[in-house]
Design an enzyme around this catalytic site. Structure first.
Site, mmCIF file in Angstrom:
data_model
loop_
_atom_site.group_PDB
_atom_site.id
_atom_site.type_symbol
_atom_site.label_atom_id
_atom_site.label_comp_id
_atom_site.label_asym_id
_atom_site.label_seq_id
_atom_site.Cartn_x
_atom_site.Cartn_y
_atom_site.Cartn_z
ATOM 1 N N GLY A 1 10.389 75.574 64.050
ATOM 2 C CA GLY A 1 9.213 75.364 63.226
ATOM 3 C C GLY A 1 8.004 75.082 64.097
ATOM 4 O O GLY A 1 8.144 74.537 65.195
ATOM 5 N N GLN B 1 -0.257 72.180 66.158
ATOM 6 C CA GLN B 1 0.407 72.341 67.455
ATOM 7 C C GLN B 1 -0.184 73.479 68.287
ATOM 8 O O GLN B 1 0.037 73.547 69.495
ATOM 9 C CB GLN B 1 1.915 72.576 67.263
ATOM 10 C CG GLN B 1 2.631 71.357 66.712
ATOM 11 C CD GLN B 1 4.114 71.604 66.588
ATOM 12 O OE1 GLN B 1 4.569 72.182 65.607
ATOM 13 N NE2 GLN B 1 4.873 71.206 67.600
ATOM 14 N N LEU C 1 8.414 70.725 70.038
ATOM 15 C CA LEU C 1 7.846 71.476 71.159
ATOM 16 C C LEU C 1 6.615 70.772 71.746
ATOM 17 O O LEU C 1 6.279 70.989 72.907
ATOM 18 C CB LEU C 1 7.469 72.900 70.727
ATOM 19 C CG LEU C 1 8.640 73.820 70.329
ATOM 20 C CD1 LEU C 1 8.111 75.156 69.822
ATOM 21 C CD2 LEU C 1 9.610 74.024 71.484
ATOM 22 N N HIS D 1 9.627 67.412 59.028
ATOM 23 C CA HIS D 1 9.072 67.241 60.374
ATOM 24 C C HIS D 1 7.730 67.978 60.498
ATOM 25 O O HIS D 1 6.735 67.416 60.966
ATOM 26 C CB HIS D 1 10.097 67.756 61.397
ATOM 27 C CG HIS D 1 9.626 67.751 62.815
ATOM 28 N ND1 HIS D 1 10.197 66.963 63.787
ATOM 29 C CD2 HIS D 1 8.650 68.459 63.433
ATOM 30 C CE1 HIS D 1 9.571 67.172 64.938
ATOM 31 N NE2 HIS D 1 8.628 68.088 64.749
ATOM 32 N N HIS E 1 3.435 66.834 60.735
ATOM 33 C CA HIS E 1 2.414 67.301 61.689
ATOM 34 C C HIS E 1 1.074 67.537 60.988
ATOM 35 O O HIS E 1 0.021 67.346 61.576
ATOM 36 C CB HIS E 1 2.849 68.625 62.333
ATOM 37 C CG HIS E 1 3.750 68.460 63.526
ATOM 38 N ND1 HIS E 1 3.379 67.741 64.644
ATOM 39 C CD2 HIS E 1 4.984 68.952 63.796
ATOM 40 C CE1 HIS E 1 4.366 67.794 65.538
ATOM 41 N NE2 HIS E 1 5.352 68.515 65.043
HETATM 42 CO CO CO Z 1 7.137 69.049 65.940
#
Ligand code: CO
Length: 193
Positions: free
Chosen positions: A43, A48, A92, A133, A137
Site C-alpha cells: 500500500g 508518502q 516504506l 494503516h 497516513h
Molecule cells: Co505506511
C-alpha cells in the site's frame, strides 16, 4: 518520484479531499503503482510521495498469493470498526522498522475508485489492516504513533536515526525548508481540493 521518509513534514500533515481526478493525477497514480511494485509494498498513501490528497493505493500481491489486484481508494471513510487484533506492521516511509500494532479486526470502508464510482467493502485480516494503516497516513499518522509505551520505547532508537538522516539531508539541501514545502503543498491543494 520516490517514497518520502519519516519525519518528512508532508507525512505528518492531514490531507484534503479530492474534488477531481484529472488525467494528470491518473497518470501519477499509475506511477505510484509502479513505484510500489518496485519497492515490493502492498500500500502507498498520497502523502508518502508528497501529495496532500486523501487517497491511497493498494495491491496485496506481495503478501497474499493470488491477490494481484490494484485498488485505488479516493476520499475513503471508515464507517465501522469491530473487534481488536494485533499484527506486525512496517512502512516504506519507516524503513527497517517493524512492530506489533493493535487495531480493529474488521472494518467497513467506503471510497471512490479512479472512475469516480463509489464502493463499500467489508474487510478483515490483512486487507483491513493495510487499509487502516494507509488511512492513518491521510491524517498524518504513522504506525509507530499507534504503539503503546513499550512498543514506542522499542522503536525509539530507529526513529531517532531516521530523524538524524532527515536533518542531514536537509543540511545538504536535498530537502527544502518547511516554508517551501508548505507553499508547494498549498499550490497542490488549490489545484484539486
Ligand atoms: Co505506511
Amino acid at each position: 518520484m520516490k517514497v518520502l521518509k519519516y519525519p518528512h513534514p508532508v507525512l505528518l500533515r492531514k490531507t484534503k479531499h479530492l474534488v477531481r481526478v484529472d488525467s494528470d493525477l491518473k497518470k501519477t497514480i499509475r506511477e505510484i503503482f509502479e513505484l510500489m511494485n518496485q519497492e515490493k509494498g502492498i500500500g502507498l498513501a498520497a502523502p508518502q510521495i508528497g501529495l496532500p490528497y486523501r487517497f491511497f493505493i493498494m495491491n496485496l500481491a506481495y503478501s497474499i498469493e493470488g491477490m494481484n489486484k490494484e485498488y485505488v481508494f479516493i476520499n475513503p471513510e471508515i464507517r465501522k470498526r469491530s473487534g481488536m487484533t494485533t499484527l506486525e506492521e512496517g512502512c516504506l516511509s519507516l524503513p527497517d522498522i517493524f512492530a506489533d500494532v493493535r487495531r480493529p479486526e474488521k472494518i467497513v470502508v467506503s471510497a471512490y475508485d479512479i472512475n469516480g464510482e463509489e464502493f463499500t467493502y467489508e474487510l478483515s485480516g490483512l486487507f483491513a489492516r493495510a487499509v487502516q494503516h494507509e488511512y492513518d497516513h491521510l491524517d498524518g499518522v504513522v504506525f509507530t504513533d499507534r504503539l503503546d509505551w513499550v512498543g514506542k520505547r522499542a522503536v525509539r532508537t530507529a526513529l531517532s536515526e531516521l530523524e538524524d538522516e532527515f536533518e542531514t539531508d536537509r543540511r545538504l539541501g536535498r530537502i527544502p525548508d518547511d516554508e517551501t514545502i508548505c507553499r508547494e503543498l498549498q499550490e497542490l491543494e488549490t489545484l484539486r481540493t
